[in-house]
Design a protein around this motif. Structure first.
Motif, PDB file in Angstrom:
ATOM      1  N   MET A 124      44.254  -5.500  -4.686  1.00 14.20           N
ATOM      2  CA  MET A 124      43.830  -4.926  -5.935  1.00 14.20           C
ATOM      3  C   MET A 124      44.524  -5.378  -7.147  1.00 14.20           C
ATOM      4  O   MET A 124      45.536  -6.250  -6.828  1.00 14.20           O
ATOM      5  CB  MET A 124      44.046  -3.539  -5.715  1.00 14.20           C
ATOM      6  CG  MET A 124      43.147  -2.986  -4.591  1.00 14.20           C
ATOM      7  SD  MET A 124      41.653  -3.305  -4.417  1.00 14.20           S
ATOM      8  CE  MET A 124      40.698  -2.499  -5.770  1.00 14.20           C
TER       9      MET A 124
ATOM     10  N   ASP B 275      37.850  -4.431  -9.842  1.00  9.88           N
ATOM     11  CA  ASP B 275      39.206  -4.358  -9.857  1.00  9.88           C
ATOM     12  C   ASP B 275      40.019  -5.045  -8.606  1.00  9.88           C
ATOM     13  O   ASP B 275      40.983  -4.678  -8.439  1.00  9.88           O
ATOM     14  CB  ASP B 275      39.263  -2.724  -9.300  1.00  9.88           C
ATOM     15  CG  ASP B 275      38.646  -1.799 -10.543  1.00  9.88           C
ATOM     16  OD1 ASP B 275      38.699  -2.136 -11.714  1.00  9.88           O
ATOM     17  OD2 ASP B 275      38.384  -0.593 -10.019  1.00  9.88           O
ATOM     18  N   ILE B 276      39.355  -6.070  -8.074  1.00  7.85           N
ATOM     19  CA  ILE B 276      39.812  -6.547  -7.156  1.00  7.85           C
ATOM     20  C   ILE B 276      40.174  -7.981  -7.586  1.00  7.85           C
ATOM     21  O   ILE B 276      39.480  -8.758  -8.256  1.00  7.85           O
ATOM     22  CB  ILE B 276      38.775  -6.986  -5.827  1.00  7.85           C
ATOM     23  CG1 ILE B 276      38.549  -5.581  -5.320  1.00  7.85           C
ATOM     24  CG2 ILE B 276      39.456  -7.882  -5.114  1.00  7.85           C
ATOM     25  CD1 ILE B 276      37.435  -5.665  -4.076  1.00  7.85           C
TER      26      ILE B 276
END
Length: 106
Positions: A56, A36-37
């Protein structure tokens, strides 16, 4: 010595070297480990953890942690600490306060 970079395949990678011997130890796929980064901005290493300042996918900032002892290989990562009001962050710093027996992050 640790180094983070975006490789040719567009994947964030953590590189580990032993500086005294100029030996490459391992590359770790951070994109796989932290899906999710969007962007790894900065890393800070202390005795216990490798700490990453990240952006993010939703463009918010946060800090993620993983263990130095297992070099972020296992799923023993700590939860993301979101920084909801942060804007254009550049670095983080960790300090261990012995009298409180706690790590603090700035």
């Amino acid at each position: 010595m640790y180094h983070i970079y975006l490789n040719r395949n567009g994947r964030w990678t953590l590189l580990k070297n032993i500086l005294e011997k100029l030996v490459h130890v391992h590359d770790f796929d951070l994109t796989n480990r932290f899906p999710d980064i969007r962007r790894f901005i900065y890393l800070c290493v202390n005795e216990k953890t490798i700490n990453f300042l990240v952006q993010m996918d939703n463009l918010s900032y946060g800090v993620v942690f993983c263990s130095v002892t297992n070099d972020c290989i296992t799923n023993e990562k700590l939860k993301l600490i979101e920084l909801p009001r942060a804007q254009q962050l550049l670095t983080i710093y960790s300090a261990f306060i012995k009298s409180l027996n706690q790590d603090f992050f700035y």
